[in-house]
Scaffold this motif. Structure first.
Motif, mmCIF file in Angstrom:
data_model
loop_
_atom_site.group_PDB
_atom_site.id
_atom_site.type_symbol
_atom_site.label_atom_id
_atom_site.label_comp_id
_atom_site.label_asym_id
_atom_site.label_seq_id
_atom_site.Cartn_x
_atom_site.Cartn_y
_atom_site.Cartn_z
ATOM 1 N N ILE A 72 0.845 -1.184 0.000
ATOM 2 C CA ILE A 72 0.000 0.000 0.000
ATOM 3 C C ILE A 72 0.888 1.244 0.000
ATOM 4 O O ILE A 72 1.824 1.334 0.788
ATOM 5 C CB ILE A 72 -0.899 0.045 1.266
ATOM 6 N N PHE A 73 0.584 2.205 -0.886
ATOM 7 C CA PHE A 73 1.287 3.480 -0.927
ATOM 8 C C PHE A 73 0.375 4.533 -0.306
ATOM 9 O O PHE A 73 -0.781 4.676 -0.717
ATOM 10 C CB PHE A 73 1.627 3.872 -2.360
ATOM 11 N N LEU A 74 0.904 5.251 0.667
ATOM 12 C CA LEU A 74 0.136 6.272 1.368
ATOM 13 C C LEU A 74 0.742 7.649 1.134
ATOM 14 O O LEU A 74 1.962 7.798 1.095
ATOM 15 C CB LEU A 74 0.128 6.006 2.877
ATOM 16 N N THR A 75 -0.114 8.652 1.013
ATOM 17 C CA THR A 75 0.303 10.049 0.968
ATOM 18 C C THR A 75 -0.474 10.741 2.087
ATOM 19 O O THR A 75 -1.699 10.842 2.024
ATOM 20 C CB THR A 75 -0.008 10.688 -0.394
ATOM 21 N N LEU A 76 0.245 11.195 3.094
ATOM 22 C CA LEU A 76 -0.366 11.639 4.344
ATOM 23 C C LEU A 76 -0.049 13.089 4.664
ATOM 24 O O LEU A 76 0.977 13.622 4.240
ATOM 25 C CB LEU A 76 0.154 10.761 5.485
ATOM 26 N N ALA A 77 -0.901 13.675 5.471
ATOM 27 C CA ALA A 77 -0.668 15.048 5.915
ATOM 28 C C ALA A 77 0.394 15.088 7.005
ATOM 29 O O ALA A 77 1.223 15.999 7.038
ATOM 30 C CB ALA A 77 -1.963 15.670 6.423
ATOM 31 N N ASN A 78 0.378 14.100 7.897
ATOM 32 C CA ASN A 78 1.303 14.108 9.032
ATOM 33 C C ASN A 78 1.305 12.737 9.704
ATOM 34 O O ASN A 78 0.558 11.839 9.305
ATOM 35 C CB ASN A 78 0.919 15.211 10.031
#
Length: 148
Positions: free
Chosen positions: A106-112
């Motif tokens: 899984i590839f995640l793009t997160l705020a923090n």
């Protein structure tokens, strides 16, 4: 598909907003011939969509993570249920079922990190079908290319 179609695809994958007249010039065709070929690539299902890429940092989503997941139950129903919950998440940019020791990547793009903690509690450590998950946080990006 011939070499002209490949040139068209290469150009569109670099910049899908290119004007047809400029694309035609780039690949050495008349604009009408170029447009016909592009339409045929859409009709054939070779071109499946057009997207706008954003700068994660400017969008406030500058933490990237890659999570490998091992599941307890590999049956279709249990796996599909977990994947359906996963793909509904905004932070999930890509999800793959894979072979080998891991069941999914899984590839995640997160705020923090707070967003990661909440998401990982809910989708990974809080899910009874998740046996193990390992997270790698991206420190540097050396290549990001969605073109085939």
């Amino acid at each position: 598909m011939d070499s002209i179609d490949r040139k068209i695809l290469d150009s569109l994958q670099k910049d899908a907003s290119i004007k047809n007249v400029d694309l035609a010039d780039r690949v050495g065709l008349a604009p009408s011939s170029c447009l016909r070929r592009v339409r045929n690539l859409w009709k054939a299902g070779i071109i499946t969509g057009s997207v706008v890429l954003t700068d994660g940092e400017k969008m406030g989503r500058n933490v990237k993570a890659i999570v490998s997941v091992r599941l307890f139950d590999h049956g279709n129903d249990a796996r599909k249920e977990w994947l359906n919950a996963l793909i509904q998440e905004r932070a999930v940019s890509q999800a793959y079922s894979v072979s080998g020791e891991t069941d999914a990547v899984i590839f995640l793009t997160l705020a923090n990190m707070s967003e990661f903690q909440e998401l990982s509690q809910r989708l990974f450590s809080g899910d009874p079908n998740v046996f193990q998950f390992v997270t790698h946080f991206v420190m540097e990006e050396h290549k990001f290319d969605l073109a085939n």
